[in-house]
Enzyme design. Structure first.
Site, short mmCIF file in Angstrom:
data_model
loop_
_atom_site.label_atom_id
_atom_site.label_comp_id
_atom_site.label_asym_id
_atom_site.label_seq_id
_atom_site.Cartn_x
_atom_site.Cartn_y
_atom_site.Cartn_z
N SER A 171 0.84 -1.19 0.00
CA SER A 171 0.00 0.00 0.00
C SER A 171 0.88 1.24 0.00
O SER A 171 2.11 1.15 0.09
CB SER A 171 -0.93 0.01 1.20
OG SER A 171 -0.18 0.31 2.35
N LYS A 172 0.21 2.36 -0.06
CA LYS A 172 0.89 3.65 -0.18
C LYS A 172 1.93 3.86 0.92
O LYS A 172 2.99 4.43 0.68
CB LYS A 172 -0.20 4.72 -0.08
CG LYS A 172 0.16 6.03 -0.69
CD LYS A 172 -1.09 6.84 -0.79
CE LYS A 172 -0.80 8.31 -0.82
NZ LYS A 172 -2.01 9.08 -0.93
N ARG A 173 1.60 3.37 2.12
CA ARG A 173 2.52 3.66 3.22
C ARG A 173 3.85 2.93 3.07
O ARG A 173 4.85 3.28 3.70
CB ARG A 173 1.86 3.38 4.57
CG ARG A 173 1.74 1.96 4.91
CD ARG A 173 0.81 1.66 6.06
NE ARG A 173 0.33 0.31 5.88
CZ ARG A 173 1.00 -0.75 6.26
NH1 ARG A 173 2.16 -0.60 6.88
NH2 ARG A 173 0.54 -1.95 6.02
N HIS A 174 3.90 1.89 2.23
CA HIS A 174 5.17 1.20 2.01
C HIS A 174 6.08 1.98 1.06
O HIS A 174 7.29 1.79 1.07
CB HIS A 174 4.92 -0.19 1.38
CG HIS A 174 4.26 -1.15 2.30
ND1 HIS A 174 3.01 -1.67 2.06
CD2 HIS A 174 4.67 -1.68 3.47
CE1 HIS A 174 2.69 -2.48 3.04
NE2 HIS A 174 3.68 -2.50 3.91
N GLY A 175 5.49 2.80 0.21
CA GLY A 175 6.27 3.54 -0.78
C GLY A 175 5.52 3.54 -2.10
O GLY A 175 4.32 3.33 -2.12
#
Ligand code: GLU
Length: 470
Positions: free
Chosen positions: A240-244
């Site tokens: 998801s977005k929070r991983h990059g």
């Protein structure tokens, strides 16, 4: 048999790197066998599909270099054909009209949920006389599924997967308004496109069992299937977005070379021995979908970035220069004229040794395009203290009479340092600060050579004036 694969994204958003990897595996598989790779845009969901997303998908595939062998097929343009096949199934007695209303079924489903039961349509119209049809209900067409036995899928990645036919109810293939249902359309399209191998995410396994029912009813030989695991984040959770970054074009904007991303994604879940750096041609030669791992793979951004550095070092200097010039214009507002382009090209062999992304490369090359006074970072400003003035003036005099090739400059600077009783760093760091506005750059000899004598002496003079004050 010609191997034909396809990538069949739904254009509902930007293309995810999981999608790129699916496309890549389809591409490699077909190329390995000298076959064909096609693109089908599954845009029948008119509410969620957008032209912008379609463009993004095509741009992403083009950026990665996954060429298609035939024009793109748009599923929405084939709905009449899907409907015709559904009606043919009806005529052949392999499907039937169901007159249940949506409300009736929704109520049953809600009741089942309340009682924690799995709800399946019970096939009540399968054998019922259509003369009993209630007035005012437009029927849907449902497939007559097999009720006993099991369906076995011999998946090329997952191995044999079994589902009891009793678990699959008679699915709708054509809605009341005449529009086809997804799992029916996919079968008709794959058949008409003569697809021999379907490689897709393992989140589609349930769909595959549905689709196998359609193949069976139509008496069509199904393609071979390979369901590949999803890509997870470094922590093992859904990416998801929070991983990059997650979208293909985000990686482009972040300065990844397409071949590096490709190499990384290829190796994610598929390997050939210990080979980490694997070019496209070699991958085509070695790839086999049956070697793809069954477990989910984890995205490792650090590894990808390091691999990108390897690819940048191998990349053609002219190509890197072109990319850097474009980034400097778009991201730094710096427009490089012919002299600046030539400087970047000259210094590229040294610049690319230190950069892991094209963004870093453009950042490192920016000083070659800037004009004086250069913006100085704090460390550079500190190096250009009051003592630097006389030294810089002396070194400028030395450079004025030096041949401006890197080896000659190197020799001249060493001789100068020795005469002045200075360490090389005491000469090079103020020079570097004056020339680049930073304390980090390629070798000072190469940096001076790339800037050329006139520009170098001009930058030094400006720095000297600055050190000495107004
Ligand atoms: N349209 C589906 C998706 O985007 C893919 C279907 C398929 O490959 O059969 O996930």
């Amino acid at each position: 048999m010609t191997i034909r694969t396809r990538f069949a994204p739904s254009p509902t958003g930007p293309l995810h790197i999981g999608g790129i990897r699916t496309a890549l595996f389809n591409y490699l598989y077909s190329r390995h066998f000298g076959g064909q790779f096609l693109l089908r845009i599954e845009d029948t969901d008119r509410e969620r599909s957008t032209a912008e997303a379609t463009k993004g998908i095509i741009d992403s595939l083009d950026w990665i270099g996954l060429d298609r062998d035939e024009p793109t097929v748009f599923q929405s343009g084939r709905m009449d054909r899907h409907a015709a096949v559904a009606r043919a199934l009806l005529a052949a007695g392999k499907a039937y009209r169901c007159y249940c209303t949506a409300d009736e079924l929704a109520a049953e489903r809600a009741q089942a949920t309340l009682e924690k039961r799995v709800w399946r349509y019970d096939g009540r119209w399968r054998d019922r006389d259509p003369a009993e049809a209630p007035d005012g209900v437009t029927p849907v067409i449902r497939l007559k599924s097999e009720r006993s036995g099991e369906t076995v899928l011999d998946d090329l990645v997952q191995g044999p997967v079994r589902v009891a036919n009793a678990e699959l109810d008679d699915m709708i293939i054509l809605r009341g308004d005449g529009t086809p249902m997804y799992n029916h359309s996919v079968v008709v399209d794959d058949r008409d496109m003569a697809i021999t191998h379907v490689i897709r995410g393992d989140d589609h396994l349930t769909n595959t069992f549905r689709q196998l029912q359609v193949y069976r009813a139509l008496g069509w030989e199904p393609p071979r299937f390979a369901h590949i695991p999803l890509i997870h984040g470094p922590d093992g959770k859904k990416l998801s977005k929070r991983h990059g970054a997650q979208f293909a074009l985000e990686f482009r904007d972040m300065g990844f070379l397409p071949e590096a991303l490709c190499n990384y994604l290829m190796r994610l879940g598929w390997s050939h021995g210990d080979l980490e750096v694997l070019g496209r041609d070699e991958a085509i030669r070695l790839f086999d979908v049956t070697d793809v791992n069954r477990g989910p793979s984890r995205m490792d951004y650090v590894k990808l970035t390091n691999l990108n550095g390897v690819y940048i070092r191998q990349a053609d200097d002219g190509r890197l220069t072109g990319d850097v010039v474009e980034r400097l214009a778009n991201e730094h507002g710096l427009s490089a004229g012919p002299d600046a382009v030539a400087r970047i090209r000259t210094l590229m062999p040294a610049l690319k040794e230190r950069a892991k992304t094209l963004v870093e490369l453009a950042h490192a090359a920016a000083f070659l395009v800037r004009t004086v006074p250069l913006p100085m970072d704090t460390k550079a400003a500190a190096v250009l203290g009051p003592d630097a003035g006389p030294m810089l003036r002396a070194v400028a005099a030395e450079l004025a009479g030096t041949d401006f090739s890197a080896p000659a400059i190197d020799a001249a600077l060493h001789a100068f340092a020795e005469r002045a009783g200075l360490k090389m760093g005491q000469v090079a760091q103020p020079l570097r600060a004056a020339l680049t506005g930073s304390t980090v750059s390629p070798g000072i000899d190469a940096t001076l050579a790339a800037l050329g004598r006139d520009e170098s002496l001009h930058r030094i003079a400006v720095a000297v004036a600055d050190v000495n004050g107004p």
